[in-house]
Design a protein around this motif. Structure first.
Motif, PDB file in Angstrom:
ATOM      1  N   GLU A  11       0.828  -1.213   0.000  1.00 51.67           N
ATOM      2  CA  GLU A  11       0.000   0.000   0.000  1.00 51.67           C
ATOM      3  C   GLU A  11       0.864   1.265   0.000  1.00 51.67           C
ATOM      4  O   GLU A  11       0.592   2.214  -0.711  1.00 51.67           O
ATOM      5  CB  GLU A  11      -0.912  -0.015   1.222  1.00 51.67           C
ATOM      6  CG  GLU A  11      -1.976   1.049   1.148  1.00 51.67           C
ATOM      7  CD  GLU A  11      -2.809   1.110   2.416  1.00 51.67           C
ATOM      8  OE1 GLU A  11      -2.669   0.262   3.313  1.00 51.67           O
ATOM      9  OE2 GLU A  11      -3.603   2.062   2.501  1.00 51.67           O
ATOM     10  N   TRP A  12       1.919   1.263   0.816  1.00 52.95           N
ATOM     11  CA  TRP A  12       2.757   2.474   0.858  1.00 52.95           C
ATOM     12  C   TRP A  12       4.022   2.324   0.028  1.00 52.95           C
ATOM     13  O   TRP A  12       4.511   3.303  -0.553  1.00 52.95           O
ATOM     14  CB  TRP A  12       3.095   2.846   2.308  1.00 52.95           C
ATOM     15  CG  TRP A  12       3.837   1.784   3.058  1.00 52.95           C
ATOM     16  CD1 TRP A  12       3.282   0.819   3.846  1.00 52.95           C
ATOM     17  CD2 TRP A  12       5.237   1.557   3.060  1.00 52.95           C
ATOM     18  NE1 TRP A  12       4.265  -0.005   4.341  1.00 52.95           N
ATOM     19  CE2 TRP A  12       5.474   0.434   3.873  1.00 52.95           C
ATOM     20  CE3 TRP A  12       6.333   2.176   2.463  1.00 52.95           C
ATOM     21  CZ2 TRP A  12       6.739  -0.085   4.102  1.00 52.95           C
ATOM     22  CZ3 TRP A  12       7.598   1.670   2.690  1.00 52.95           C
ATOM     23  CH2 TRP A  12       7.793   0.552   3.499  1.00 52.95           C
ATOM     24  N   ALA A  13       4.539   1.092  -0.056  1.00 57.02           N
ATOM     25  CA  ALA A  13       5.844   0.911  -0.717  1.00 57.02           C
ATOM     26  C   ALA A  13       5.742   1.028  -2.239  1.00 57.02           C
ATOM     27  O   ALA A  13       6.765   1.090  -2.918  1.00 57.02           O
ATOM     28  CB  ALA A  13       6.454  -0.429  -0.319  1.00 57.02           C
ATOM     29  N   GLN A  14       4.504   1.052  -2.766  1.00 58.55           N
ATOM     30  CA  GLN A  14       4.353   1.196  -4.224  1.00 58.55           C
ATOM     31  C   GLN A  14       4.892   2.546  -4.716  1.00 58.55           C
ATOM     32  O   GLN A  14       5.170   2.720  -5.889  1.00 58.55           O
ATOM     33  CB  GLN A  14       2.887   1.067  -4.615  1.00 58.55           C
ATOM     34  CG  GLN A  14       2.025   2.144  -4.005  1.00 58.55           C
ATOM     35  CD  GLN A  14       0.564   1.985  -4.355  1.00 58.55           C
ATOM     36  OE1 GLN A  14       0.206   1.942  -5.510  1.00 58.55           O
ATOM     37  NE2 GLN A  14      -0.269   1.885  -3.330  1.00 58.55           N
ATOM     38  N   HIS A  15       5.045   3.502  -3.783  1.00 60.10           N
ATOM     39  CA  HIS A  15       5.484   4.840  -4.184  1.00 60.10           C
ATOM     40  C   HIS A  15       6.993   5.043  -4.080  1.00 60.10           C
ATOM     41  O   HIS A  15       7.482   6.085  -4.489  1.00 60.10           O
ATOM     42  CB  HIS A  15       4.783   5.895  -3.322  1.00 60.10           C
ATOM     43  CG  HIS A  15       3.286   5.796  -3.399  1.00 60.10           C
ATOM     44  ND1 HIS A  15       2.591   6.058  -4.567  1.00 60.10           N
ATOM     45  CD2 HIS A  15       2.357   5.439  -2.476  1.00 60.10           C
ATOM     46  CE1 HIS A  15       1.297   5.866  -4.350  1.00 60.10           C
ATOM     47  NE2 HIS A  15       1.139   5.491  -3.102  1.00 60.10           N
ATOM     48  N   VAL A  97       0.427  13.550   2.304  1.00 66.45           N
ATOM     49  CA  VAL A  97       0.071  12.912   1.028  1.00 66.45           C
ATOM     50  C   VAL A  97      -0.409  11.467   1.232  1.00 66.45           C
ATOM     51  O   VAL A  97      -0.912  10.837   0.306  1.00 66.45           O
ATOM     52  CB  VAL A  97       1.258  12.916   0.018  1.00 66.45           C
ATOM     53  CG1 VAL A  97       1.730  14.325  -0.279  1.00 66.45           C
ATOM     54  CG2 VAL A  97       2.409  12.033   0.497  1.00 66.45           C
ATOM     55  N   LEU A  98      -0.251  10.943   2.450  1.00 71.93           N
ATOM     56  CA  LEU A  98      -0.587   9.535   2.697  1.00 71.93           C
ATOM     57  C   LEU A  98      -2.073   9.356   2.975  1.00 71.93           C
ATOM     58  O   LEU A  98      -2.737  10.269   3.484  1.00 71.93           O
ATOM     59  CB  LEU A  98       0.205   9.030   3.918  1.00 71.93           C
ATOM     60  CG  LEU A  98       1.724   8.996   3.783  1.00 71.93           C
ATOM     61  CD1 LEU A  98       2.375   8.740   5.139  1.00 71.93           C
ATOM     62  CD2 LEU A  98       2.143   7.926   2.786  1.00 71.93           C
ATOM     63  N   PRO A  99      -2.602   8.144   2.688  1.00 72.82           N
ATOM     64  CA  PRO A  99      -3.976   7.842   3.102  1.00 72.82           C
ATOM     65  C   PRO A  99      -4.063   7.947   4.633  1.00 72.82           C
ATOM     66  O   PRO A  99      -3.052   7.761   5.324  1.00 72.82           O
ATOM     67  CB  PRO A  99      -4.194   6.396   2.649  1.00 72.82           C
ATOM     68  CG  PRO A  99      -3.069   6.068   1.752  1.00 72.82           C
ATOM     69  CD  PRO A  99      -1.970   7.035   1.999  1.00 72.82           C
ATOM     70  N   LEU A 100      -5.279   8.197   5.145  1.00 76.62           N
ATOM     71  CA  LEU A 100      -5.460   8.539   6.563  1.00 76.62           C
ATOM     72  C   LEU A 100      -4.783   7.554   7.533  1.00 76.62           C
ATOM     73  O   LEU A 100      -4.056   7.972   8.443  1.00 76.62           O
ATOM     74  CB  LEU A 100      -6.957   8.643   6.869  1.00 76.62           C
ATOM     75  CG  LEU A 100      -7.285   9.101   8.294  1.00 76.62           C
ATOM     76  CD1 LEU A 100      -6.736  10.504   8.542  1.00 76.62           C
ATOM     77  CD2 LEU A 100      -8.787   9.071   8.517  1.00 76.62           C
ATOM     78  N   ALA A 101      -5.014   6.260   7.337  1.00 76.54           N
ATOM     79  CA  ALA A 101      -4.489   5.280   8.294  1.00 76.54           C
ATOM     80  C   ALA A 101      -2.959   5.334   8.343  1.00 76.54           C
ATOM     81  O   ALA A 101      -2.348   5.299   9.414  1.00 76.54           O
ATOM     82  CB  ALA A 101      -4.956   3.880   7.906  1.00 76.54           C
ATOM     83  N   GLU A 106       2.253   7.298  10.679  1.00 78.79           N
ATOM     84  CA  GLU A 106       3.497   8.043  10.479  1.00 78.79           C
ATOM     85  C   GLU A 106       3.642   9.189  11.476  1.00 78.79           C
ATOM     86  O   GLU A 106       4.740   9.519  11.920  1.00 78.79           O
ATOM     87  CB  GLU A 106       3.533   8.577   9.033  1.00 78.79           C
ATOM     88  CG  GLU A 106       4.774   9.361   8.657  1.00 78.79           C
ATOM     89  CD  GLU A 106       6.065   8.575   8.809  1.00 78.79           C
ATOM     90  OE1 GLU A 106       6.038   7.341   8.694  1.00 78.79           O
ATOM     91  OE2 GLU A 106       7.107   9.213   9.062  1.00 78.79           O
ATOM     92  N   GLN A 107       2.486   9.776  11.845  1.00 80.45           N
ATOM     93  CA  GLN A 107       2.557  10.973  12.685  1.00 80.45           C
ATOM     94  C   GLN A 107       2.486  10.682  14.180  1.00 80.45           C
ATOM     95  O   GLN A 107       2.740  11.564  14.992  1.00 80.45           O
ATOM     96  CB  GLN A 107       1.431  11.943  12.294  1.00 80.45           C
ATOM     97  CG  GLN A 107       1.676  12.540  10.917  1.00 80.45           C
ATOM     98  CD  GLN A 107       0.534  13.409  10.440  1.00 80.45           C
ATOM     99  OE1 GLN A 107      -0.612  13.205  10.821  1.00 80.45           O
ATOM    100  NE2 GLN A 107       0.837  14.380   9.590  1.00 80.45           N
ATOM    101  N   GLN A 108       2.152   9.422  14.528  1.00 82.41           N
ATOM    102  CA  GLN A 108       2.039   9.147  15.964  1.00 82.41           C
ATOM    103  C   GLN A 108       3.421   9.140  16.622  1.00 82.41           C
ATOM    104  O   GLN A 108       4.441   8.946  15.947  1.00 82.41           O
ATOM    105  CB  GLN A 108       1.311   7.820  16.209  1.00 82.41           C
ATOM    106  CG  GLN A 108       2.145   6.593  15.912  1.00 82.41           C
ATOM    107  CD  GLN A 108       1.306   5.330  15.885  1.00 82.41           C
ATOM    108  OE1 GLN A 108       0.106   5.356  16.060  1.00 82.41           O
ATOM    109  NE2 GLN A 108       1.953   4.211  15.626  1.00 82.41           N
TER     110      GLN A 108
END
Ligand SMILES: Cc1cc2nc3c(=O)[nH]c(=O)nc-3n(C[C@H](O)[C@H](O)[C@H](O)COP(=O)(O)O)c2cc1C
Length: 122
Positions: A11-15, A97-101, A106-108
């Motif tokens: 989901e995230w590593a595709q970028h 730029v990331l999806p909410l979850a 990332e921000q916690q």
């Protein structure tokens, strides 16, 4: 290589611009015997890569969530080497730029286990 990743990682590593497959040299060609230091050597190599990447302003995210079988099918892995893990390498981007979850994740606040020596001196 993305399709070798577990769904959550894909989901995230595709970028990311670079995906690595980390392999261990598990067999000594010259001795014709197993390399018992393979885990140590592979961890050391990866540790050094992390330090060098940090120096170059790159971020590395290591992943155990991938399919060894798919990776071995997709890439030509020389005899005596075995896939261990994958890693994404890239530059830091704004978490907005990331999806909410993923953004929440990332921000916690990052937490770390406390350092607890498990060896007692005699
Ligand atoms: C061997 C290993 C396997 C890992 N596997 C995954 C994984 O599949 N997916 C993932 O998101 N993080 C995985 N992690 C964790 C991340 O690489 C990273 O250490 C963690 O997200 C902490 O990041 P931070 O230092 O930025 O807080 C793994 C870490 C290691 C050392």
């Amino acid at each position: 290589m993305q399709h070798c990743l577990a769904e959550g990682n894909r989901e995230w590593a595709q970028h990311v611009p670079v995906l690595l497959l980390i392999v261990a040299k598990t067999f000594y060609d010259h001795k014709g015997s197993p390399n018992g230091f393979a885990p140590y050597e592979t961890g050391m190599a990866m540790g050094n890569l992390l330090v060098q990447a940090a120096k170059m302003g790159l971020y590395v995210h290591q992943m155990g969530g991938y399919s060894k079988e798919l990776a071995a099918k997709r890439l030509v892995i020389s005899a005596g080497f075995e896939p261990v893990a994958m890693a994404a390498v890239g530059y830091y981007v704004n978490a907005e730029v990331l999806p909410l979850a993923l953004r929440k994740c990332e921000q916690q606040q990052r937490t770390r286990l406390p350092i607890r020596p498990n060896m007692k001196s005699q």
